[in-house]
Design a protein around this motif. Structure first.
Motif, PDB file in Angstrom:
ATOM      1  N   LEU A 244       0.827  -1.208   0.000  1.00 21.38           N
ATOM      2  CA  LEU A 244       0.000   0.000   0.000  1.00 21.38           C
ATOM      3  C   LEU A 244       0.859   1.255   0.000  1.00 21.38           C
ATOM      4  O   LEU A 244       1.795   1.378   0.802  1.00 21.38           O
ATOM      5  CB  LEU A 244      -0.924  -0.001   1.222  1.00 21.38           C
ATOM      6  N   ASN A 245       0.547   2.183  -0.902  1.00 22.97           N
ATOM      7  CA  ASN A 245       1.243   3.472  -0.920  1.00 22.97           C
ATOM      8  C   ASN A 245       0.991   4.249   0.369  1.00 22.97           C
ATOM      9  O   ASN A 245       0.037   3.981   1.103  1.00 22.97           O
ATOM     10  CB  ASN A 245       0.766   4.326  -2.096  1.00 22.97           C
ATOM     11  N   GLY A 246       1.815   5.243   0.585  1.00 21.75           N
ATOM     12  CA  GLY A 246       1.603   6.181   1.682  1.00 21.75           C
ATOM     13  C   GLY A 246       1.408   7.577   1.130  1.00 21.75           C
ATOM     14  O   GLY A 246       1.288   7.785  -0.076  1.00 21.75           O
ATOM     15  N   ILE A 247       1.376   8.551   2.012  1.00 21.03           N
ATOM     16  CA  ILE A 247       1.327   9.960   1.616  1.00 21.03           C
ATOM     17  C   ILE A 247       2.421  10.725   2.350  1.00 21.03           C
ATOM     18  O   ILE A 247       2.946  10.263   3.366  1.00 21.03           O
ATOM     19  CB  ILE A 247      -0.050  10.610   1.903  1.00 21.03           C
ATOM     20  N   MET A 451      -8.107  11.278  11.774  1.00 19.71           N
ATOM     21  CA  MET A 451      -6.912  12.121  11.678  1.00 19.71           C
ATOM     22  C   MET A 451      -5.676  11.461  12.279  1.00 19.71           C
ATOM     23  O   MET A 451      -4.550  11.822  11.931  1.00 19.71           O
ATOM     24  CB  MET A 451      -7.168  13.475  12.349  1.00 19.71           C
ATOM     25  N   LYS A 452      -5.886  10.486  13.153  1.00 20.64           N
ATOM     26  CA  LYS A 452      -4.752   9.819  13.792  1.00 20.64           C
ATOM     27  C   LYS A 452      -4.301   8.572  13.035  1.00 20.64           C
ATOM     28  O   LYS A 452      -3.353   7.904  13.445  1.00 20.64           O
ATOM     29  CB  LYS A 452      -5.103   9.463  15.236  1.00 20.64           C
ATOM     30  N   CYS A 453      -4.965   8.247  11.919  1.00 21.16           N
ATOM     31  CA  CYS A 453      -4.519   7.113  11.102  1.00 21.16           C
ATOM     32  C   CYS A 453      -3.117   7.385  10.548  1.00 21.16           C
ATOM     33  O   CYS A 453      -2.817   8.506  10.123  1.00 21.16           O
ATOM     34  CB  CYS A 453      -5.484   6.870   9.941  1.00 21.16           C
ATOM     35  N   ASP A 454      -2.286   6.362  10.543  1.00 18.62           N
ATOM     36  CA  ASP A 454      -0.913   6.516  10.055  1.00 18.62           C
ATOM     37  C   ASP A 454      -0.777   5.929   8.654  1.00 18.62           C
ATOM     38  O   ASP A 454      -0.745   4.709   8.482  1.00 18.62           O
ATOM     39  CB  ASP A 454       0.067   5.824  11.007  1.00 18.62           C
TER      40      ASP A 454
END
Length: 477
Positions: A244-247, A451-454
């Protein structure tokens, strides 16, 4: 460990979509984990002058392109500690626009061959060459044909990442010798469905194949998603995995984003209300702080699920007290539809057309709910950005959307999901989100959880490093 990351685009130099985001972020995350990752890409005309000023000329060489030899200049730039090699050839790259030229096959054949030819000249011998999509898919093909048995290159491993299997680099067979420079005896590796297919050739030639989410890696084995390559992929399923990509969580940070009207965070979300108010003001929406605002930032094409939106939006606007904003561009039928809906629901619906990065961030920050009903979505970054900005996603369970968004019906998820590609199912998911929004206390808990998802690149980088190490162990065994 040393990695050469070969790509047709990368931020901050030139980017048109998700690949550019990935190529601008993953090498940085690998470097922070002590992986010597360098990037090679074309020196496009569209690269801004301020970035060109920090490049230095390294060397020049002559690159074989079929029966011709072409000049190749290698320029070096450093961004965030990562070395970028920019391949110069004015005939191929001194044009506006990255893609869509009549000779793209030859342009990216040159890039692929140059990426391999330049290595001894710059004294960088990677352990892994990591290429991306069809534009650099010739790298593992050229490597297996021309370089694998050369002492200097021996032992180098190749990886192909498929960002979107829809784009495969299909061309007529007449290109094989005269443009790509591949002998007729090796044509079978490229040949597929009565044409040549660069992505197919790379799937066969690369040591490993990855996709940009675990679910997409499974989906592309199905004819519904594979765009004709399912038989090739099934035969090589052993070498396929999904990461899975990140940001970029530094760039996409509502506490420090200069494009926002007001900063905010999961710990202090009060500024989000001001972003919503100012967004409503800018887009001529009614100033109604307690009306849920649904946002979309998308390409206006069918596989993004806009058929479902067309079927459901009028009823949604008539039956609920909701505002809706969409930003994007694409097929005229969708653009015309949203113009008509904007005229039908003034003050409640706004359609913005074009690529407007600062407005996209304001929509992430100002919306309450973010809609992504995609028919297919290899990974998707918008849903991760929406989470970061506290806009709760409503998504269809496909590709990276399924891997990143869990339904909050269980009390632990970070959004609302639906399975079938059906406008009724989408409406049910939206209605559940609207019901959740009507409970301010529960909604604030959900927003904080979102908002706290990493989804930082660190997690993804660690998975790529594990894959690289597996390949290195094969060399040692």
């Amino acid at each position: 460990m040393k990695v050469l990351y070969c790509t047709s685009e990368a931020k901050p130099f030139a980017a048109t979509g998700g690949l550019g985001e990935v190529a601008g972020s993953l090498p940085q995350a690998l470097r922070l984990r002590l992986i010597g990752c360098r990037v090679v890409m074309p020196l496009y005309e569209d690269i801004p002058q301020e970035l060109r000023e920090n490049m230095k000329f390294i060397t020049s060489l002559s690159v074989p392109v079929a029966w011709r030899r072409q000049y190749c200049g290698v320029f070096e730039a450093k961004v965030g500690g990562v070395i970028y090699y920019l391949i110069d050839n004015q005939y191929y790259f001194k044009r506006h626009g990255l893609y869509g030229h009549y000779d793209d096959a030859e342009r990216f054949a040159f890039l692929s061959r140059a990426a391999l030819e330049m290595l001894p000249y710059i004294d960088f011998r990677p352990d892994i060459i990591h290429c991306n999509d069809w534009q650099s898919a010739l790298v593992p093909i050229y490597f297996s044909i021309f370089y694998a048995n050369n002492d200097w290159y021996k032992g180098i491993k190749t990886i192909l990442t498929i960002h979107n299997i829809q784009y495969q680099g299909k061309y007529g067979k007449e290109l094989v010798e005269d443009v790509l420079g591949i002998p007729q005896s090796d044509m079978p590796v490229l040949e597929y469905d009565d044409c040549i297919n660069m992505l197919k050739g790379a799937i066969e030639s690369a040591n490993r194949v990855t996709t940009v989410s675990p679910t997409y890696a499974r989906e592309i084995l199905d004819p519904w998603f594979s765009h004709g390559l399912d038989s090739i992929l099934k035969a090589r399923e052993w070498k396929i995995s999904g990461i899975l990509n990140g940001i970029d969580t530094v760039s996409y940070d509502p506490a420090n984003d200069p494009e926002l009207y007001a900063p905010y965070s999961a710990e202090d979300p009060s500024g989000k209300a001001e972003n919503k108010r100012k967004l409503q003001e800018r887009l001529d929406l009614n100033q109604e702080p307690n009306t849920p605002l649904i946002g979309m930032v998308t390409r206006m094409v069918s596989h993004k699920g806009l058929d479902l939106v067309k079927e459901a939006l009028d009823q949604l606007m008539r039956e609920t007290n909701t505002q809706f904003v969409i930003l994007g561009s694409g097929d005229w039928e969708y653009e015309n539809f949203f113009r008509e809906m904007q005229n039908r629901y003034p003050g409640r619906l706004c359609a913005c057309f074009g690529f407007i990065p600062e407005l996209s961030r304001k929509i992430y920050a100002g919306s309450d709910i973010f809609l992504m009903p995609s028919r297919s979505e290899p990974c998707g970054l918008a849903q991760m950005i929406a989470l970061r900005y506290g806009s709760v996603p409503v998504v269809r369970e496909t590709g990276g959307l399924k891997d990143s968004i869990g339904d909050s019906g269980d009390g632990e998820g970070n959004g609302f999901t639906f399975q079938s590609y059906d406008s009724g199912d989408m409406r049910c998911a939206i209605n559940r989100a609207l019901e959740g929004y009507a409970n301010p206390e529960g909604w604030s808990i959900l927003v904080e959880r979102a908002m706290k998802c990493d989804f930082s690149w660190g997690r993804s980088a660690n998975e790529y490093i594990r894959l690289y190490r597996e390949l290195m162990k094969e060399n040692q065994s």
